[in-house]
Design an enzyme around this catalytic site. Structure first.
Site, short mmCIF file in Angstrom:
data_model
loop_
_atom_site.label_atom_id
_atom_site.label_comp_id
_atom_site.label_asym_id
_atom_site.label_seq_id
_atom_site.Cartn_x
_atom_site.Cartn_y
_atom_site.Cartn_z
N GLY A 161 1.82 -24.64 -9.76
CA GLY A 161 1.41 -24.78 -11.07
C GLY A 161 2.32 -25.38 -12.04
O GLY A 161 3.03 -26.29 -11.64
N SER A 162 2.28 -24.98 -13.19
CA SER A 162 3.08 -25.89 -14.31
C SER A 162 4.28 -25.60 -14.30
O SER A 162 5.11 -24.58 -13.70
CB SER A 162 2.25 -25.46 -15.66
OG SER A 162 2.80 -24.33 -16.11
N SER A 163 5.02 -26.38 -15.32
CA SER A 163 6.40 -26.43 -15.68
C SER A 163 6.64 -25.23 -16.51
O SER A 163 7.83 -24.67 -16.63
CB SER A 163 6.86 -27.49 -16.38
OG SER A 163 6.24 -27.58 -17.50
N GLY A 164 5.65 -24.03 -16.63
CA GLY A 164 5.73 -23.00 -17.65
C GLY A 164 6.21 -21.80 -16.76
O GLY A 164 6.37 -20.64 -16.94
N LYS A 218 10.48 -26.31 -10.30
CA LYS A 218 10.03 -24.85 -11.08
C LYS A 218 10.90 -23.74 -10.53
O LYS A 218 11.35 -22.98 -11.30
CB LYS A 218 8.69 -24.69 -10.68
CG LYS A 218 7.68 -25.74 -11.57
CD LYS A 218 6.37 -25.34 -11.19
CE LYS A 218 5.73 -26.18 -9.96
NZ LYS A 218 5.81 -27.54 -9.84
#
Length: 138
Positions: A65-68, A94
């Site tokens: 998924g994302s860098s969040g 991540k």
């Protein structure tokens, strides 16, 4: 009679903790995949959907998924819902940042695949100072 075995790996975040294992054979998506307020996996198609990693040794292949991703696990730590420790196979930015912001012991690069050896419910002692994981299966 219980069974005990050890794995050796590389320390990512130092520390020592013992807790029950939660094993995911699938990567975990942080952003949209976990509820940091409850420490629960909420990703729709994830095999562990509805299970909590709070206070457990999270054993998983890696992040997706994302860098969040790291922000979700930082929030989980602030809410008291983060994993007690992290054992994972694939290092990426991540998961590296996520483990650091959670302030929990973390290890990778094992001499044996933890996903093949550790089962959910096993008692796991993570010595992420000396790079040793001891697993006890009831």
């Amino acid at each position: 009679m219980s069974t005990e075995f050890q794995l050796r790996g590389r320390v990512v975040v130092p520390g020592v903790v013992s807790a029950q294992a939660l094993v995911s054979t699938e990567p975990i998506s942080g952003w949209g995949g976990v509820d940091p307020r409850t420490g629960t996996i909420v990703e729709t198609r994830h095999p562990l959907r509805g299970q909590s990693f709070a206070g457990k040794v999270l054993v998983f292949p890696g992040a997706k998924g994302s860098s969040g991703w790291s922000a979700q696990f930082h929030t989980a730590r602030v809410m008291g819902m983060a994993p007690a420790a992290w054992l994972f196979n694939l290092m990426c930015t991540k998961v590296a940042l996520g483990t650091v912001v959670s302030h929990a012991p973390a290890m990778t690069d094992f001499d044996q695949d933890p996903l093949q050896l550790i089962q959910t419910g096993d008692w796991v002692h993570v010595d992420a100072v000396n790079g040793v994981v001891t697993v006890t299966r009831p």
